[in-house]
Scaffold this motif. Sequence first.
Motif, PDB file in Angstrom:
ATOM      1  N   ARG A  71      32.021-111.743 -22.696  1.00 51.95           N
ATOM      2  CA  ARG A  71      32.013-110.778 -21.609  1.00 51.95           C
ATOM      3  C   ARG A  71      32.220-109.374 -22.189  1.00 51.95           C
ATOM      4  NH1 ARG A  71      30.237-114.523 -19.670  1.00 51.95           N
ATOM      5  NH2 ARG A  71      30.804-115.667 -17.771  1.00 51.95           N
ATOM      6  N   SER A  72      31.762-108.381 -21.432  1.00 50.66           N
ATOM      7  CA  SER A  72      31.985-106.991 -21.821  1.00 50.66           C
ATOM      8  C   SER A  72      33.139-106.423 -21.009  1.00 50.66           C
ATOM      9  CB  SER A  72      30.724-106.153 -21.591  1.00 50.66           C
ATOM     10  OG  SER A  72      30.313-106.233 -20.238  1.00 50.66           O
ATOM     11  N   ALA A  73      33.832-105.448 -21.563  1.00 50.06           N
ATOM     12  CA  ALA A  73      34.966-104.815 -20.889  1.00 50.06           C
ATOM     13  C   ALA A  73      34.812-103.302 -20.976  1.00 50.06           C
ATOM     14  CB  ALA A  73      36.280-105.257 -21.531  1.00 50.06           C
ATOM     15  N   ILE A  74      34.879-102.632 -19.820  1.00 55.15           N
ATOM     16  CA  ILE A  74      34.796-101.174 -19.748  1.00 55.15           C
ATOM     17  C   ILE A  74      36.154-100.674 -19.269  1.00 55.15           C
ATOM     18  CG2 ILE A  74      33.737 -99.211 -18.551  1.00 55.15           C
ATOM     19  CD1 ILE A  74      31.805-102.447 -18.963  1.00 55.15           C
ATOM     20  N   LEU A  75      36.826 -99.864 -20.059  1.00 51.68           N
ATOM     21  CA  LEU A  75      38.204 -99.469 -19.786  1.00 51.68           C
ATOM     22  C   LEU A  75      38.270 -98.100 -19.104  1.00 51.68           C
ATOM     23  CD1 LEU A  75      41.287 -99.851 -20.090  1.00 51.68           C
ATOM     24  CD2 LEU A  75      41.088 -98.816 -22.380  1.00 51.68           C
ATOM     25  N   ILE A  76      39.016 -98.043 -17.979  1.00 50.83           N
ATOM     26  CA  ILE A  76      39.299 -96.794 -17.276  1.00 50.83           C
ATOM     27  C   ILE A  76      40.820 -96.601 -17.294  1.00 50.83           C
ATOM     28  CG2 ILE A  76      39.056 -95.501 -15.119  1.00 50.83           C
ATOM     29  CD1 ILE A  76      36.358 -96.341 -16.247  1.00 50.83           C
ATOM     30  N   GLU A  77      41.286 -95.451 -17.807  1.00 47.24           N
ATOM     31  CA  GLU A  77      42.717 -95.142 -17.807  1.00 47.24           C
ATOM     32  C   GLU A  77      42.942 -93.811 -17.100  1.00 47.24           C
ATOM     33  OE1 GLU A  77      45.506 -96.599 -21.284  1.00 47.24           O
ATOM     34  OE2 GLU A  77      43.755 -95.577 -22.108  1.00 47.24           O
ATOM     35  N   ASN A  78      43.810 -93.845 -16.066  1.00 46.22           N
ATOM     36  CA  ASN A  78      44.085 -92.635 -15.282  1.00 46.22           C
ATOM     37  C   ASN A  78      42.803 -91.973 -14.791  1.00 46.22           C
ATOM     38  OD1 ASN A  78      46.918 -92.838 -15.629  1.00 46.22           O
ATOM     39  ND2 ASN A  78      46.714 -91.947 -17.683  1.00 46.22           N
ATOM     40  N   GLY A  79      41.842 -92.805 -14.390  1.00 46.51           N
ATOM     41  CA  GLY A  79      40.580 -92.297 -13.864  1.00 46.51           C
ATOM     42  C   GLY A  79      39.626 -91.786 -14.920  1.00 46.51           C
ATOM     43  N   MET A  80      39.932 -91.996 -16.203  1.00 51.53           N
ATOM     44  CA  MET A  80      39.084 -91.516 -17.296  1.00 51.53           C
ATOM     45  C   MET A  80      38.467 -92.701 -18.029  1.00 51.53           C
ATOM     46  SD  MET A  80      39.708 -88.094 -17.402  1.00 51.53           S
ATOM     47  CE  MET A  80      39.667 -87.441 -19.060  1.00 51.53           C
ATOM     48  N   LEU A 122      34.446 -99.069 -24.385  1.00 54.69           N
ATOM     49  CA  LEU A 122      34.039-100.422 -24.020  1.00 54.69           C
ATOM     50  C   LEU A 122      34.069-101.338 -25.234  1.00 54.69           C
ATOM     51  CD1 LEU A 122      30.857-100.727 -25.146  1.00 54.69           C
ATOM     52  CD2 LEU A 122      30.437 -99.213 -23.226  1.00 54.69           C
ATOM     53  N   GLY A 123      34.029-102.635 -24.961  1.00 47.71           N
ATOM     54  CA  GLY A 123      34.031-103.625 -26.037  1.00 47.71           C
ATOM     55  C   GLY A 123      33.627-104.979 -25.502  1.00 47.71           C
ATOM     56  N   PHE A 124      33.650-105.965 -26.345  1.00 46.93           N
ATOM     57  CA  PHE A 124      33.259-107.331 -25.986  1.00 46.93           C
ATOM     58  C   PHE A 124      34.380-108.292 -26.379  1.00 46.93           C
ATOM     59  CE2 PHE A 124      29.349-104.982 -26.730  1.00 46.93           C
ATOM     60  CZ  PHE A 124      28.585-105.323 -25.620  1.00 46.93           C
ATOM     61  N   PHE A 125      34.528-109.361 -25.602  1.00 46.52           N
ATOM     62  CA  PHE A 125      35.542-110.357 -25.937  1.00 46.52           C
ATOM     63  C   PHE A 125      35.039-111.754 -25.584  1.00 46.52           C
ATOM     64  CE2 PHE A 125      36.295-109.227 -21.541  1.00 46.52           C
ATOM     65  CZ  PHE A 125      36.650-110.423 -20.920  1.00 46.52           C
ATOM     66  N   ASN A 126      35.523-112.744 -26.314  1.00 48.56           N
ATOM     67  CA  ASN A 126      35.182-114.133 -26.059  1.00 48.56           C
ATOM     68  C   ASN A 126      35.961-114.646 -24.865  1.00 48.56           C
ATOM     69  OD1 ASN A 126      35.538-117.238 -26.534  1.00 48.56           O
ATOM     70  ND2 ASN A 126      33.815-116.632 -27.835  1.00 48.56           N
ATOM     71  N   LEU A 127      35.359-115.541 -24.100  1.00 58.19           N
ATOM     72  CA  LEU A 127      36.007-116.072 -22.909  1.00 58.19           C
ATOM     73  C   LEU A 127      37.328-116.782 -23.221  1.00 58.19           C
ATOM     74  CD1 LEU A 127      33.013-117.394 -20.780  1.00 58.19           C
ATOM     75  CD2 LEU A 127      34.438-115.408 -20.357  1.00 58.19           C
ATOM     76  N   ASN A 128      37.461-117.248 -24.444  1.00 52.54           N
ATOM     77  CA  ASN A 128      38.710-117.909 -24.834  1.00 52.54           C
ATOM     78  C   ASN A 128      39.827-116.910 -25.149  1.00 52.54           C
ATOM     79  OD1 ASN A 128      37.555-120.499 -24.682  1.00 52.54           O
ATOM     80  ND2 ASN A 128      36.644-120.247 -26.716  1.00 52.54           N
ATOM     81  N   TYR A 129      39.451-115.629 -25.208  1.00 54.62           N
ATOM     82  CA  TYR A 129      40.400-114.573 -25.567  1.00 54.62           C
ATOM     83  C   TYR A 129      40.971-113.996 -24.287  1.00 54.62           C
ATOM     84  CZ  TYR A 129      42.092-110.489 -28.216  1.00 54.62           C
ATOM     85  OH  TYR A 129      42.864-109.519 -28.814  1.00 54.62           O
ATOM     86  N   GLN A 130      42.259-114.164 -24.056  1.00 54.64           N
ATOM     87  CA  GLN A 130      42.883-113.734 -22.808  1.00 54.64           C
ATOM     88  C   GLN A 130      43.286-112.263 -22.870  1.00 54.64           C
ATOM     89  OE1 GLN A 130      43.195-115.716 -20.024  1.00 54.64           O
ATOM     90  NE2 GLN A 130      41.910-117.087 -21.220  1.00 54.64           N
ATOM     91  N   ILE A 131      42.796-111.498 -21.893  1.00 59.02           N
ATOM     92  CA  ILE A 131      43.236-110.107 -21.766  1.00 59.02           C
ATOM     93  C   ILE A 131      44.475-110.098 -20.884  1.00 59.02           C
ATOM     94  CG2 ILE A 131      42.623-107.819 -20.894  1.00 59.02           C
ATOM     95  CD1 ILE A 131      39.774-108.370 -21.533  1.00 59.02           C
ATOM     96  N   THR A 132      45.645-109.959 -21.500  1.00 58.82           N
ATOM     97  CA  THR A 132      46.899-110.085 -20.753  1.00 58.82           C
ATOM     98  C   THR A 132      47.563-108.750 -20.460  1.00 58.82           C
ATOM     99  OG1 THR A 132      48.042-110.420 -22.857  1.00 58.82           O
ATOM    100  CG2 THR A 132      47.362-112.399 -21.635  1.00 58.82           C
ATOM    101  N   ASN A 133      47.301-107.722 -21.273  1.00 55.37           N
ATOM    102  CA  ASN A 133      47.907-106.415 -21.031  1.00 55.37           C
ATOM    103  C   ASN A 133      47.041-105.324 -21.658  1.00 55.37           C
ATOM    104  OD1 ASN A 133      48.622-106.209 -23.866  1.00 55.37           O
ATOM    105  ND2 ASN A 133      50.261-107.673 -23.416  1.00 55.37           N
ATOM    106  N   ILE A 134      47.441-104.084 -21.421  1.00 58.06           N
ATOM    107  CA  ILE A 134      46.656-102.954 -21.878  1.00 58.06           C
ATOM    108  C   ILE A 134      46.578-102.872 -23.405  1.00 58.06           C
ATOM    109  CG2 ILE A 134      48.641-101.394 -21.738  1.00 58.06           C
ATOM    110  CD1 ILE A 134      44.930-100.513 -21.091  1.00 58.06           C
ATOM    111  N   GLU A 135      47.638-103.296 -24.099  1.00 51.82           N
ATOM    112  CA  GLU A 135      47.627-103.241 -25.567  1.00 51.82           C
ATOM    113  C   GLU A 135      46.564-104.176 -26.140  1.00 51.82           C
ATOM    114  OE1 GLU A 135      50.404-103.578 -23.766  1.00 51.82           O
ATOM    115  OE2 GLU A 135      51.254-101.568 -24.077  1.00 51.82           O
ATOM    116  N   VAL A 136      46.480-105.381 -25.571  1.00 54.91           N
ATOM    117  CA  VAL A 136      45.460-106.333 -26.021  1.00 54.91           C
ATOM    118  C   VAL A 136      44.076-105.780 -25.741  1.00 54.91           C
ATOM    119  CG1 VAL A 136      44.484-108.639 -25.649  1.00 54.91           C
ATOM    120  CG2 VAL A 136      46.971-108.330 -25.729  1.00 54.91           C
TER     121      VAL A 136
END
Length: 476
Positions: A415-424, A428-442
């Motif tokens: 899957r692809s991930a597009i990051l918005i922080e404080n409206g900015m 973007l990046g890509f991650f495997n479905l087995n890879y859990q996005i649990t917090n902003i640091e990850v």
Amino acid sequence: MSWICSIETTNDLTTNILTTNNIYAILDIETTGGKYNEEGITEIAIYKFDGHQVVDQFISLVNPERDIQPFVVNLTGINNNMLRNAPKFYEVAKRIVEITEDCILVAHNAQFDYRILGTEFRRLGFEFIRPSLCTVELAKDLIPDQPSYSLGKLVRSLGIPVTDRHRASGDALATVKLFKMLLDKDTSKSIIQQSIRLNAKHQLEPRHLDILEELPSVTGVYYIHNANGDIVYIGKSNNIKKRVNQHFTNTNQKSKKIQAQVSSVTYEATGSELVALLKESEEIKRIKPIFNRAMRRTVFTHALYGFFDDKGYINLKIDVADLRKNPITTFTNRESGKSFVNKVIEEYRLCQKLAGLYKTKTSCFNYDLKTCDGACIGKEPVESYNKRVEALILKNSYRNKNMVIIDRGRDIDERSAILIENGMFRGLGFFNLNYQITNIEVLESIITPMQNNRDTQHIIQSYLRKNKQVKQIYFD
């Protein structure tokens, strides 16, 4: 198969067609996808049109005798099992000849449909020759300055209804309605006549065929290089091979210049159209290719703004985009903005007057229909009305939001991930479905930083408006 002799149309016959009342065979073809000139037809729809109404039609699935590419199955819904008992092309060829005889073929991107038909008939050992018209080219002449000339986006912007998108019958019928509009707009009755082509529009050069052979039919960004390796054009497409083929076969001035200079084409698959749009925008700004310079000056021209009136109600207004203001969302033109506001008026039960679409000193039209609760005349409490407007703003603006947009990846387990922080927009990046996005640091560990600007804001907001099924995750 002696009937096939009728395919051989002479130049005299073609001339006769052009000097009498024209009859049109408006068609759409769905194919298996795959290598250039190796595609097979999976579905065909032809509507015979006399300039006023449809007088005959032919619609059929076709067994292509080869597998359908997975991306085509996802796009059209047509799969191999559906075609197992469908007629093969040679079984429908006679009907195609009969319904198109003495007609001008009309299609959206006619070069593609004409080439596919010609390829199928050549496999039978015969030439299929018909004069043709392309509604893409006609629309550019007769309805200029549209944000897109793809069939789906064009008919939607013109208010033409379309059902069964990406199926031959639905797309052909939409083309009939579009062509009828183009006939009406051709008031001089000369533009369409002058646009008729008496034979195949363009033959690909061997070097172009070699380039196409190496390109995939996937979503992504492509880069056209000259002999020195310099990038002269950057584009994005949901089907890179098909889009580059259009560059090689179109006859407009930019395409001719690209055809003369192209030496190679490289690409980056993205899986997600949103990722492709963002990458295309950033790469064009960074590299500034020579043939992108005449590209749209800005992706959007209009925006939706909110303000409080003297009674405390939140009003909405579509206006020209202003860099000094902070819009709720943006649009490619005023009409698309008005269309959006009309929809949210119904969805959020808003007042036409306060939404800027109904000028009056009294109540709006919807109040009389009992679909407005009376904010226009101060009857509805300010708090309850503004609560619904704030819900609209919250949904359609990522101002001050912390969120990640999850979309398709390059592979089935990605899957692809597009990051918005404080409206900015941060990247973007890509991650495997087995890879859990649990917090902003990850999340930040997989993100490639990218520039935030007004174009990226418009691209993201516009994409989310049109693709409501895209997953959005919010975080603190």
